[in-house]
Design an enzyme around this catalytic site. Structure first.
Site, PDB file in Angstrom:
ATOM      1  CB  SER A   1      -0.954   0.002   1.195  1.00 18.99           C
ATOM      2  OG  SER A   1      -0.246  -0.052   2.419  1.00 18.99           O
ATOM      3  CG  ASN A   2       3.525   2.974   3.079  1.00 18.56           C
ATOM      4  OD1 ASN A   2       3.017   4.089   3.058  1.00 18.56           O
ATOM      5  ND2 ASN A   2       3.748   2.324   4.207  1.00 18.56           N
TER       6      ASN A   2
ATOM      7  CG  LEU B   1       9.332  -7.862   5.790  1.00 20.96           C
ATOM      8  CD1 LEU B   1       8.431  -9.039   6.132  1.00 20.96           C
ATOM      9  CD2 LEU B   1       9.182  -6.744   6.819  1.00 20.96           C
TER      10      LEU B   1
ATOM     11  CB  ILE C   1      20.013  -3.202   2.329  1.00 19.44           C
ATOM     12  CG1 ILE C   1      18.542  -2.777   2.291  1.00 19.44           C
ATOM     13  CG2 ILE C   1      20.729  -2.740   1.073  1.00 19.44           C
ATOM     14  CD1 ILE C   1      17.750  -3.355   1.151  1.00 19.44           C
TER      15      ILE C   1
ATOM     16  CG  ASN D   1      12.813   1.268   6.111  1.00 20.91           C
ATOM     17  OD1 ASN D   1      11.966   0.753   5.387  1.00 20.91           O
ATOM     18  ND2 ASN D   1      12.913   0.983   7.402  1.00 20.91           N
TER      19      ASN D   1
ATOM     20  CG  HIS E   1      10.531   1.229  12.045  1.00 20.01           C
ATOM     21  ND1 HIS E   1      10.691  -0.108  11.771  1.00 20.01           N
ATOM     22  CD2 HIS E   1      10.200   1.324  13.363  1.00 20.01           C
ATOM     23  CE1 HIS E   1      10.473  -0.802  12.888  1.00 20.01           C
ATOM     24  NE2 HIS E   1      10.182   0.042  13.860  1.00 20.01           N
TER      25      HIS E   1
ATOM     26  CG  ASP F   1      14.366  -0.707  12.020  1.00 21.87           C
ATOM     27  OD1 ASP F   1      14.119  -0.417  10.842  1.00 21.87           O
ATOM     28  OD2 ASP F   1      13.784  -1.613  12.637  1.00 21.87           O
TER      29      ASP F   1
ATOM     30  CD  GLU G   1       3.225   3.383   7.480  1.00 16.92           C
ATOM     31  OE1 GLU G   1       3.963   2.700   8.208  1.00 16.92           O
ATOM     32  OE2 GLU G   1       2.295   2.888   6.798  1.00 16.92           O
TER      33      GLU G   1
END
Length: 211
Positions: free
Chosen positions: A31-32, A103, A106, A120, A122, A163, A192
């Site tokens: 969706s993002n 998920l 990288i 990213n 979060h 993160d 978001e």
């Protein structure tokens, strides 16, 4: 690697040369990713040229198809090495990478080629509720269980640790005592959708201007 291209590479090169190209990495519903693709559909400087996933059944692939964006799926082994992914990104002249519910870690090879060019989002206010295994509903459940009075989003650069990259932007929302994880998720999703495309545009437009 499994490819789901919806138009030819020749068509991909028809975009104005002044535009910079974005690839979206996503693992789930997307969706993002769809929100970002739609935001940049008629952008003068930036265009989403590619969606890359690690899951063949990720719904983001269907979203990409509907929006006429090529999509490719790589195996876990290919993600770990990064070499074939880099070849694909070079083929599409990708300048920047956006993670949208992706998920996997990288690879170092991608980090080396795209320093400060991978961002990213979060679903919490990092450094709280971040790290390996903290994603999606797991984050919102932890926020509610901890008795937090606010949550939100963190948009950040990617480094070799989950993160822990430099924070670019945060936005907050209240967490009420009666809120369920689903309630918190709805508030965070709204943040978001409202902020991620805009911050992507600001960060990458500025980066393109100084190159």
């Amino acid at each position: 690697m499994q490819r789901f291209a919806h138009f030819s590479l020749f068509c991909a090169y028809l975009h104005p040369i002044m535009k910079r190209n974005i690839a979206i990495f996503a693992s789930g519903s997307g969706s993002n990713a769809e929100n970002v693709i739609r935001y940049f559909k008629n952008n003068r400087l930036l265009a989403v040229q590619l969606v890359v996933s690690n899951k063949i059944d990720a719904f983001v692939l269907e979203r990409a198809q509907r929006l006429d964006v090529p999509s490719v799926v790589f195996s876990k082994k290919e993600w770990e090495s990064g070499h074939e992914i880099l070849e694909l990104l070079a083929t599409y002249n990708i300048d920047f990478i956006v993670l949208a519910g992706f998920l996997l870690r990288i690879s170092d090879s991608l980090l080396h080629v795209y320093p400060d060019k991978i961002i990213n989002i979060h679903p919490s206010l990092l450094p709280k509720f971040g790290g390996k295994g903290m994603y999606g509903d797991k984050v919102h459940e932890a926020v509610v269980a901890s008795g937090e009075t606010e949550s939100g989003i963190t948009i950040h650069y990617i480094n070799e640790h989950y993160d822990e990259g430099g924070v670019i932007y945060q936005a907050t929302c209240p967490v009420l005592s009666i809120d369920t994880p689903a309630d918190v998720a709805a508030k965070v999703h709204a943040l978001e959708y409202a902020h991620y495309p805009r911050i992507i545009e600001e960060v990458f437009s500025a980066a393109a201007a100084i190159e």
